[in-house]
Design a protein around this motif. Structure first.
Motif, PDB file in Angstrom:
ATOM      1  N   ASN A 135      -2.030  24.878 -10.942  1.00 34.16           N
ATOM      2  CA  ASN A 135      -2.863  25.975 -10.455  1.00 34.16           C
ATOM      3  C   ASN A 135      -4.313  25.638 -10.746  1.00 34.16           C
ATOM      4  N   PHE A 136      -5.148  25.756  -9.709  1.00 36.11           N
ATOM      5  CA  PHE A 136      -6.564  25.449  -9.846  1.00 36.11           C
ATOM      6  C   PHE A 136      -7.351  26.744  -9.754  1.00 36.11           C
ATOM      7  N   HIS A 137      -8.063  27.076 -10.801  1.00 33.48           N
ATOM      8  CA  HIS A 137      -8.888  28.284 -10.854  1.00 33.48           C
ATOM      9  C   HIS A 137     -10.275  27.890 -10.348  1.00 33.48           C
ATOM     10  N   THR A 138     -10.548  28.234  -9.104  1.00 35.17           N
ATOM     11  CA  THR A 138     -11.720  27.745  -8.386  1.00 35.17           C
ATOM     12  C   THR A 138     -12.957  28.580  -8.690  1.00 35.17           C
ATOM     13  N   ASN A 139     -14.037  27.904  -9.063  1.00 36.30           N
ATOM     14  CA  ASN A 139     -15.317  28.565  -9.301  1.00 36.30           C
ATOM     15  C   ASN A 139     -16.275  28.367  -8.134  1.00 36.30           C
ATOM     16  N   GLU A 140     -16.131  27.234  -7.447  1.00 37.11           N
ATOM     17  CA  GLU A 140     -17.040  26.901  -6.354  1.00 37.11           C
ATOM     18  C   GLU A 140     -16.273  26.145  -5.276  1.00 37.11           C
ATOM     19  N   ILE A 141     -16.555  26.471  -4.002  1.00 33.21           N
ATOM     20  CA  ILE A 141     -15.898  25.838  -2.863  1.00 33.21           C
ATOM     21  C   ILE A 141     -16.966  25.253  -1.947  1.00 33.21           C
ATOM     22  N   GLN A 160       0.852  -1.198   0.000  1.00 36.61           N
ATOM     23  CA  GLN A 160       0.000   0.000   0.000  1.00 36.61           C
ATOM     24  C   GLN A 160       0.888   1.248   0.000  1.00 36.61           C
ATOM     25  N   ARG A 161       0.640   2.158  -0.902  1.00 36.16           N
ATOM     26  CA  ARG A 161       1.414   3.399  -1.001  1.00 36.16           C
ATOM     27  C   ARG A 161       0.486   4.598  -1.057  1.00 36.16           C
ATOM     28  N   GLU A 162       1.068   5.778  -0.785  1.00 37.04           N
ATOM     29  CA  GLU A 162       0.303   7.012  -0.851  1.00 37.04           C
ATOM     30  C   GLU A 162       1.169   8.089  -1.494  1.00 37.04           C
ATOM     31  N   ASP A 163       0.551   8.857  -2.364  1.00 30.10           N
ATOM     32  CA  ASP A 163       1.226   9.939  -3.065  1.00 30.10           C
ATOM     33  C   ASP A 163       0.435  11.220  -2.807  1.00 30.10           C
ATOM     34  N   THR A 164       1.125  12.321  -2.525  1.00 29.05           N
ATOM     35  CA  THR A 164       0.452  13.596  -2.272  1.00 29.05           C
ATOM     36  C   THR A 164       0.847  14.602  -3.331  1.00 29.05           C
ATOM     37  N   THR A 165      -0.156  15.290  -3.886  1.00 31.32           N
ATOM     38  CA  THR A 165       0.060  16.354  -4.852  1.00 31.32           C
ATOM     39  C   THR A 165      -0.421  17.658  -4.230  1.00 31.32           C
ATOM     40  N   PHE A 166       0.407  18.692  -4.308  1.00 27.64           N
ATOM     41  CA  PHE A 166       0.055  20.004  -3.770  1.00 27.64           C
ATOM     42  C   PHE A 166      -0.393  20.892  -4.928  1.00 27.64           C
ATOM     43  N   ILE A 167      -1.553  21.524  -4.753  1.00 26.85           N
ATOM     44  CA  ILE A 167      -2.130  22.333  -5.820  1.00 26.85           C
ATOM     45  C   ILE A 167      -2.419  23.732  -5.299  1.00 26.85           C
ATOM     46  N   ASP A 168      -1.865  24.740  -5.987  1.00 27.44           N
ATOM     47  CA  ASP A 168      -2.137  26.136  -5.657  1.00 27.44           C
ATOM     48  C   ASP A 168      -3.490  26.515  -6.249  1.00 27.44           C
ATOM     49  N   CYS A 169      -4.331  27.182  -5.438  1.00 26.24           N
ATOM     50  CA  CYS A 169      -5.687  27.525  -5.862  1.00 26.24           C
ATOM     51  C   CYS A 169      -5.917  29.032  -5.781  1.00 26.24           C
ATOM     52  N   ALA A 170      -6.739  29.528  -6.675  1.00 23.66           N
ATOM     53  CA  ALA A 170      -7.128  30.938  -6.677  1.00 23.66           C
ATOM     54  C   ALA A 170      -8.641  31.016  -6.798  1.00 23.66           C
ATOM     55  N   TYR A 171      -9.245  31.845  -5.937  1.00 22.02           N
ATOM     56  CA  TYR A 171     -10.691  32.059  -5.950  1.00 22.02           C
ATOM     57  C   TYR A 171     -10.924  33.552  -6.102  1.00 22.02           C
ATOM     58  N   TRP A 172     -11.503  33.962  -7.228  1.00 18.79           N
ATOM     59  CA  TRP A 172     -11.662  35.370  -7.580  1.00 18.79           C
ATOM     60  C   TRP A 172     -13.035  35.926  -7.239  1.00 18.79           C
ATOM     61  N   ARG A 173     -13.995  35.096  -6.912  1.00 17.12           N
ATOM     62  CA  ARG A 173     -15.386  35.544  -6.785  1.00 17.12           C
ATOM     63  C   ARG A 173     -15.662  36.393  -5.558  1.00 17.12           C
ATOM     64  N   SER A 174     -15.030  36.092  -4.421  1.00 16.21           N
ATOM     65  CA  SER A 174     -15.264  36.849  -3.193  1.00 16.21           C
ATOM     66  C   SER A 174     -14.161  36.541  -2.193  1.00 16.21           C
ATOM     67  N   ASP A 175     -13.774  37.548  -1.419  1.00 15.31           N
ATOM     68  CA  ASP A 175     -12.782  37.289  -0.376  1.00 15.31           C
ATOM     69  C   ASP A 175     -13.448  36.973   0.966  1.00 15.31           C
ATOM     70  N   ALA A 176     -14.791  36.959   1.004  1.00 12.28           N
ATOM     71  CA  ALA A 176     -15.525  36.696   2.246  1.00 12.28           C
ATOM     72  C   ALA A 176     -15.313  35.270   2.744  1.00 12.28           C
ATOM     73  N   VAL A 177     -14.936  34.362   1.875  1.00  2.00           N
ATOM     74  CA  VAL A 177     -14.733  32.968   2.260  1.00  2.00           C
ATOM     75  C   VAL A 177     -13.378  32.755   2.948  1.00  2.00           C
ATOM     76  N   ALA A 178     -12.451  33.668   2.787  1.00  2.00           N
ATOM     77  CA  ALA A 178     -11.083  33.501   3.289  1.00  2.00           C
ATOM     78  C   ALA A 178     -10.988  33.133   4.771  1.00  2.00           C
ATOM     79  N   PRO A 179     -11.735  33.774   5.673  1.00  2.00           N
ATOM     80  CA  PRO A 179     -11.602  33.417   7.093  1.00  2.00           C
ATOM     81  C   PRO A 179     -11.987  31.968   7.408  1.00  2.00           C
TER      82      PRO A 179
END
Length: 120
Positions: free
Chosen positions: A89-95, A39-58
């Motif tokens: 890079n993941f351009h996020t539309n919905e979280i 059994q093995r595990e691999d981790t991928t790190f993905i940078d994400c950007a969300y442009w719709r609102s900064d209200a979700v940040a907290p």
């Protein structure tokens, strides 16, 4: 496209061109598989950007499990050693928040402990 992963740090909001903001965060996506009967595990790190609102940040705190919808792109770059690299890079539309973050869970446990100590 959809990805599900855990935030590796709290989200950060940046101002772009004066009146625009972007919420940036990074998620770790784990993949489990069997190789050679082990059994093995691999981790991928993905940078994400969300442009719709900064209200979700907290709410986007380290350890939070999130489901993201959007599209992905790769950005090539060269390391200090001259090696060609790429970042996803993941351009996020919905979280969608899938649970409390580990940070929130730790704060909740700390609050419970403090209440018990005060009651005693």
């Amino acid at each position: 496209m959809e990805i599900t992963g855990r935030l590796v740090a709290d989200a950060a909001v940046r101002n772009i061109e004066g009146d625009r903001t972007v919420t940036n965060f990074r998620v770790a996506v784990n993949r489990r598989y069997v190789s050679g009967g082990e059994q093995r595990e691999d981790t991928t790190f993905i940078d994400c950007a969300y442009w719709r609102s900064d209200a979700v940040a907290p709410y986007l705190t380290k350890g939070l499990l999130v489901q993201l919808f959007g599209h992905i792109s790769a950005r090539p770059w060269v390391s200090r050693d001259g090696e060609p690299m790429a970042s996803l890079n993941f351009h996020t539309n919905e979280i969608t928040l899938l649970g409390a973050s580990r940070k929130a869970d730790a704060e909740k446990a700390k609050t419970k402990t403090n209440r018990k100590n005060q009651a005693a």
